[in-house]
Design an enzyme around this catalytic site. Structure first.
Site, PDB file in Angstrom:
ATOM      1  N   VAL A  30       0.862  -1.178   0.000  1.00 23.59           N
ATOM      2  CA  VAL A  30       0.000   0.000   0.000  1.00 23.59           C
ATOM      3  C   VAL A  30       0.907   1.238   0.000  1.00 23.59           C
ATOM      4  O   VAL A  30       0.715   2.183   0.753  1.00 23.59           O
ATOM      5  CB  VAL A  30      -0.952   0.038   1.212  1.00 23.59           C
ATOM      6  CG1 VAL A  30      -2.140   0.968   0.929  1.00 23.59           C
ATOM      7  CG2 VAL A  30      -1.458  -1.342   1.575  1.00 23.59           C
ATOM      8  N   ALA A  31       1.930   1.187  -0.857  1.00 25.63           N
ATOM      9  CA  ALA A  31       2.881   2.293  -0.985  1.00 25.63           C
ATOM     10  C   ALA A  31       3.431   2.689   0.382  1.00 25.63           C
ATOM     11  O   ALA A  31       3.848   1.823   1.150  1.00 25.63           O
ATOM     12  CB  ALA A  31       2.241   3.459  -1.710  1.00 25.63           C
ATOM     13  N   CYS A  32       3.410   3.982   0.702  1.00 24.32           N
ATOM     14  CA  CYS A  32       4.052   4.448   1.934  1.00 24.32           C
ATOM     15  C   CYS A  32       3.280   4.085   3.197  1.00 24.32           C
ATOM     16  O   CYS A  32       3.762   4.340   4.303  1.00 24.32           O
ATOM     17  CB  CYS A  32       4.292   5.954   1.863  1.00 24.32           C
ATOM     18  SG  CYS A  32       5.591   6.411   0.701  1.00 24.32           S
ATOM     19  N   SER A  33       2.113   3.493   3.061  1.00 25.07           N
ATOM     20  CA  SER A  33       1.392   2.970   4.223  1.00 25.07           C
ATOM     21  C   SER A  33       1.535   1.458   4.350  1.00 25.07           C
ATOM     22  O   SER A  33       0.816   0.823   5.126  1.00 25.07           O
ATOM     23  CB  SER A  33      -0.096   3.351   4.154  1.00 25.07           C
ATOM     24  OG  SER A  33      -0.268   4.733   4.379  1.00 25.07           O
ATOM     25  N   SER A  34       2.468   0.893   3.603  1.00 23.86           N
ATOM     26  CA  SER A  34       2.632  -0.565   3.611  1.00 23.86           C
ATOM     27  C   SER A  34       2.929  -1.099   5.009  1.00 23.86           C
ATOM     28  O   SER A  34       2.382  -2.124   5.424  1.00 23.86           O
ATOM     29  CB  SER A  34       3.747  -0.975   2.650  1.00 23.86           C
ATOM     30  OG  SER A  34       3.381  -0.729   1.309  1.00 23.86           O
TER      31      SER A  34
END
Length: 373
Positions: A154-158
């Site tokens: 989830v991109a930078c919320s991975s």
């Protein structure tokens, strides 16, 4: 439902770091060469000359002073300007898995646990080195864990989304203990020939050991979790397996990370602050109940704005710690690394909030309470 705690965390960094001064010297040498090679076209107005970068520009724009990288020589070679990675045989540990394994072992050692204490591995990162087999299963196999593993992104919320998935799996009885591993090998995704972004990313791996709360007397109790996404093209990477099939085939540069930084700043900061304040209110907590905010480490100006909106006052460096100066933006690992480095000084019952935000847009937020033996 079963209570869940973060039992421990672990960190891996590459042995090499690149300073702003080194990066700027390389970039400016390339700019000088490019401008010389294209002097006629520049003089005739066909194209614009490239502008040099500076350490002052980088630090003011981002707060970044250095970054770790898997290959310093390749990054600073003006004929290449990207990491050089040896192609590994299929029976060798992959680059991402090796980084994740090191962080996972650090987390296990810190908790006094071993592979037999773990039921699963979630590998959650901005991008994966390959499609399959899963990096998580490779990490699981290398550590000797008998259970399950899967990849997610989830991109930078991975990192926070991976953590929340682990919390939910344990709370519902699917597992007793899960390793959440976020190996962010981000420098290969960066266009080191783009002045506006050549300084942004660094490489790192972080791991959290998440357990059922009756398995340990100390750790961090998970009080509440939130996830939010809203579609946006303002942060994007078009790299993928379909690139080779596209006609016309895209240039290599078209597959790098790109962003509209000003739009991201304007749109994301209010979203994050609003989500955090709503989450606190729903849990009958005030901002001042949070001893620390471990925020995503993308840009110091974003972090300062969000922390100021949440606390509604000036705040101390201890209340919203920054690791950008050493690590740069480490994508999905950023807030988790901030927690790993700055989770000391908490007494039993003290609370803090871990929050990521970035491409998607995506926001992941977790309220934690210190549980001391």
């Amino acid at each position: 439902m079963t209570g869940v705690i973060i039992r421990s965390s672990g960190l891996w960094t590459p042995p090499e770091s690149v300073s702003n001064e080194e990066l700027v010297a390389c970039y400016n040498a390339w700019v000088e060469q490019w401008n010389a090679d294209n002097a006629d076209a520049i003089a005739s107005g066909q194209i614009e000359a490239k502008a040099p970068s500076s350490t002052g520009f980088i630090e003011k724009a981002s707060g970044i002073k250095s970054r770790y990288t898997i290959d310093k020589a390749g990054v600073l070679d003006i004929t290449r300007m990207r990491p050089e990675v040896r192609r590994r045989d299929d029976d060798e540990i992959s680059v991402m898995a090796a980084a994740g394994i090191a962080a996972a072992r650090d987390a296990l050692e810190s908790a006094g646990r071993n592979a037999h204490d773990v039921d699963g591995v979630i590998c959650s990162a901005t991008t994966m080195q390959r499609t399959y087999p899963c990096i998580a299963i490779e990490i699981q196999h290398a550590l000797g864990i008998d259970g399950f593993g899967y990849d997610m992104s989830v991109a930078c919320s991975s990192g926070t989304f991976g953590l929340i998935n682990a919390v939910n799996s344990i709370a519902t009885g699917q597992a007793r203990s899960i390793l959440v591993v976020t190996p962010e090998i981000t420098t290969p995704q960066l266009n080191f020939r783009d002045r506006d972004s050549h300084f942004i990313f660094g490489d790192v791996a972080v791991a959290f050991l998440v357990e059922r709360d009756d398995r340990a007397e100390d750790g961090w109790s998970i009080l509440d979790t939130r996830m939010k996404t809203a579609y946006s093209n303002n942060i994007r990477s078009n790299f993928g397996f379909l690139n080779a099939s596209e006609k016309p085939e895209p240039s290599f540069e078209d597959r790098y990370f790109v962003q509209e930084g000003r739009k991201v700043f304007k749109e994301v900061c209010p979203m994050v602050a609003e989500l955090i304040l709503d989450q606190l209110e729903q849990n009958q907590l005030a901002a001042n109940d949070m001893k620390r905010l471990w925020l995503h480490q993308a840009n110091i100006n974003m972090n300062m704005m969000i922390a100021r909106k949440v606390y509604d006052r000036e705040f101390s460096a201890e209340e919203a710690p920054v690791i950008l100066d050493e690590f740069a933006n480490t994508a999905g690992a950023g807030s988790l690394v901030a927690f790993h480095r700055h989770s000391d000084g908490f007494a039993n019952g003290d609370k803090g909030l871990l929050c990521s935000f970035g491409a998607g847009y995506s926001i992941g937020s977790v309220i934690l309470e210190k549980r001391a033996a």
